[in-house]
Enzyme design. Structure first.
Site: not given
Length: 607
Positions: A108, A182, A504
């Site tokens: 990520d 994120h 996600s």
């Protein structure tokens, strides 16, 4: 050139490509100075080369068998304080699972390693290794053989944490920052320790291996040329090497691992046969390894269309809208083998490219006079890994209006074709097909066969139109399951409460649940044969199914995630296994049945 951290890998004017090779690749690359390359496996390597030099490279480096088409990947973003029945399981004294002993590998945007949620009670880090692909370094790390970035160990991270506590600069030791946020949110949903009880993750006892993906400077440049602020965008080559890195860490650590993949792409055959899907499918032969990915957020993006060409010399037409002038725009057309088609593209002014005949290896550029637009059409017949026909269409200076694509049958059996635009968040609003098909909008590589692909649900577990929808174009069932994916409580990079929505978030929940299953099965010795395929089956067996729906379906696969239902199922089937193996005594069977409210039977006693 073959040195690691070659500057070309970071150059916006150069693309990073995944390639297949056979022969003396390194020796041949060492003789040239206009490209960089390094093997990742015995068959695949990554190169950095200007697009204009590719044909020259194929001559100078004959060991290159195939250069994969560059693919733009995007993030899948759109408490776990209460999601499904996770809290019930964590409170079960007879299972007592928190993911302890299990490693979760996260691909990520990185992680804030200074966040206490990712530390143990004694203040040491739960991050075993952290590969930051974005760091330019001349240090070659023999243990990792990475062509870009730098790997940091648990000891180094602990030193950086200690430096922070001493009011010194931790980034002088470990200069890795999650500048997007994120990845930190995802990691907290999967396994935040619970320093803030509201933020406690699904598997709050797991450890982590983190890969911070390198953002493609080349793709960012192309989006900037379209007068857009680029979202985080990534190369398939860096995803491939990230997965290979985690595989090697899995083998080195010899511990069960869940791999979470936080990115995906609309480009690909969507049948599980492309390069990255084949590679991941091969990894699923490893026991004690589970791979989880979301299906993306392209369900209602209007970026996919499908159709059928009736026969040879017959035409199927699709139209798409361009809302404003774009410097760069492309889409890919896939025809299922053995179908083949010629193509004609007509501009809003009525000017036509003329029919371009299907031909292996054909590349043709046409310039539209009235719009000053050029289009490059490339045929891959058959495409190297899938055997399908791929027509790649790339526009330069495309003008606004309604454009028309005519596909003319050249060799037709079923006539099925699909067209996918780039991910919607890389395009301005209003770029869309006029008759879109929301099905087959899963992001690649969630189309990999037998992968744990996760769709997401909206408020009150309602079906949401944005979630990527199945199935694979060849009928294989993806997604496998779905779970809540809207406003999931998470920790931001500053350690404050925040939320995450989209595929996600949903796939992070499932990744945490897989860590719980691994602890129960492998660490605690109840089922040491667990793997991606087996966990996928367990979760499907335990999922909740609405009697008003038909299953599997394109929105939520085989049903809604229900971890309590999964352990309920396991308790039933393992009663017979426990009787045969005598691993569990009668009292534990009775306690499990009492917890799951299952009927006790005389036949459950172990004789």
């Amino acid at each position: 050139m073959i040195q690691t951290n070659c500057s070309l890998f970071f150059d916006p004017s150069v693309g990073n490509y995944l390639i297949e090779y056979r022969g003396p690749f390194l020796e041949e690359m060492a003789k040239i100075d206009y490209a960089c390359g390094i093997p990742i496996t015995e068959a695949f390597a990554v190169i950095a080369v200007n697009e204009n030099d590719i044909n020259r490279l194929l001559i100078d480096v004959p060991s290159i068998v195939y250069i994969d088409i560059r693919t733009m990947l995007v993030l899948q973003e759109i408490s776990p304080s209460y999601v499904d029945n996770i809290n019930n399981i964590k409170l079960n004294p007879y299972l007592d699972v928190s993911g302890r002993g299990v490693v979760v590998g996260i691909i990520d945007t990185g992680i804030n390693y200074l966040n206490p949620e990712f530390m143990r009670e004694d203040g040491t880090s739960r991050i075993i290794t952290l590969w930051d692909q974005t760091i330019s370094s001349n240090d070659f790390q023999d243990n990792y053989n990475m062509y870009m970035g730098k790997v940091f160990t648990n000891d180094q991270i602990n030193l950086a944490i200690q430096a922070s506590r001493n009011n010194e600069d931790p980034y002088a030791i470990v200069p890795s920052i999650d500048d997007v946020g994120h990845g930190t949110k995802v990691a907290s949903i999967i396994g935040a320790r619970g320093e803030d009880p509201d933020l406690q993750g699904v598997a709050n006892g797991c450890d982590f291996v983190i890969v911070k993906l390198f953002q493609s400077t080349n793709f960012r440049q192309k989006i900037l040329e379209n007068n857009m602020t680029p979202p985080p965008v990534y190369n398939m080559s860096e995803l491939f090497t990230a997965i290979e890195f985690l595989k090697n860490e899995f083998l080195r650590l010899n511990r069960p691992m869940v791999i979470y993949i936080g990115v995906g792409t609309t480009f690909g055959s969507h049948d599980g046969a492309n390069l990255i899907s084949r590679y991941i499918l091969n990894l699923m032969n490893y026991g004690h390894l589970c791979i989880v990915i979301g299906t993306g957020n392209e369900g209602n993006a209007q970026g996919h269309v499908s159709g059928f060409i009736p026969g040879v010399n017959e035409i199927s037409t699709q139209e798409f809208r361009i809302s404003r002038e774009l410097r760069n725009f492309s889409f890919s057309i896939w025809l299922q083998s053995p179908n083949r088609a010629s193509i004609n593209i007509t501009s809003p002014t009525g000017e036509s490219s003329g029919i371009i005949i299907s031909q292996t290896g054909k590349v043709l550029t046409y310039n539209y006079v009235f719009t000053n637009t050029s289009v490059r059409i490339s045929y891959f017949t058959p495409e190297h890994f899938t055997g399908n026909e791929l027509i790649n269409v790339e526009f330069t200076r495309i003008k606004p209006g309604i454009w028309r694509v005519d596909l003319i049958g050249y060799y037709i059996v079923s006539g099925r074709y699909d067209i996918w635009m780039p991910p919607s968040n890389t395009l301005p609003p209003g770029v869309e097909f006029l008759t879109p098909n929301p099905e087959n909008t899963l992001l690649v590589p969630s189309t990999t066969m037998n992968m744990l692909s996760v769709a997401y649900l909206g408020v009150n577990n309602s079906i949401t139109p944005t979630s990527g929808k199945g199935f694979n174009v060849n009928g294989f069932i993806n997604p496998a399951i779905a779970t809540t994916g809207v406003d999931i409580l998470a920790s931001d990079v500053n350690g404050n409460e925040s939320t995450l929505s989209g595929a996600s978030a949903a796939s992070a929940i499932i990744a945490g649940a897989c860590a719980l299953l691994f602890e129960w099965g492998i660490i605690k010795g109840n089922d040491r044969s667990m793997s991606t395929i087996k966990i996928r089956s367990y979760l499907i067996y335990g999922s909740t199914r609405n009697p008003n729906f038909t299953y599997p379906n394109v929105d939520i696969g085989y049903g809604e995630f229900n971890l309590l239902g999964t352990f309920n199922f396991i308790a039933r089937i393992f009663t017979n296994l426990f009787r045969e193996s005598n691993e569990f005594n009668n009292s534990k069977i009775d306690k499990l049945k009492e917890f799951y409210k299952l009927p006790k039977k005389d036949g459950d006693k172990i004789e």
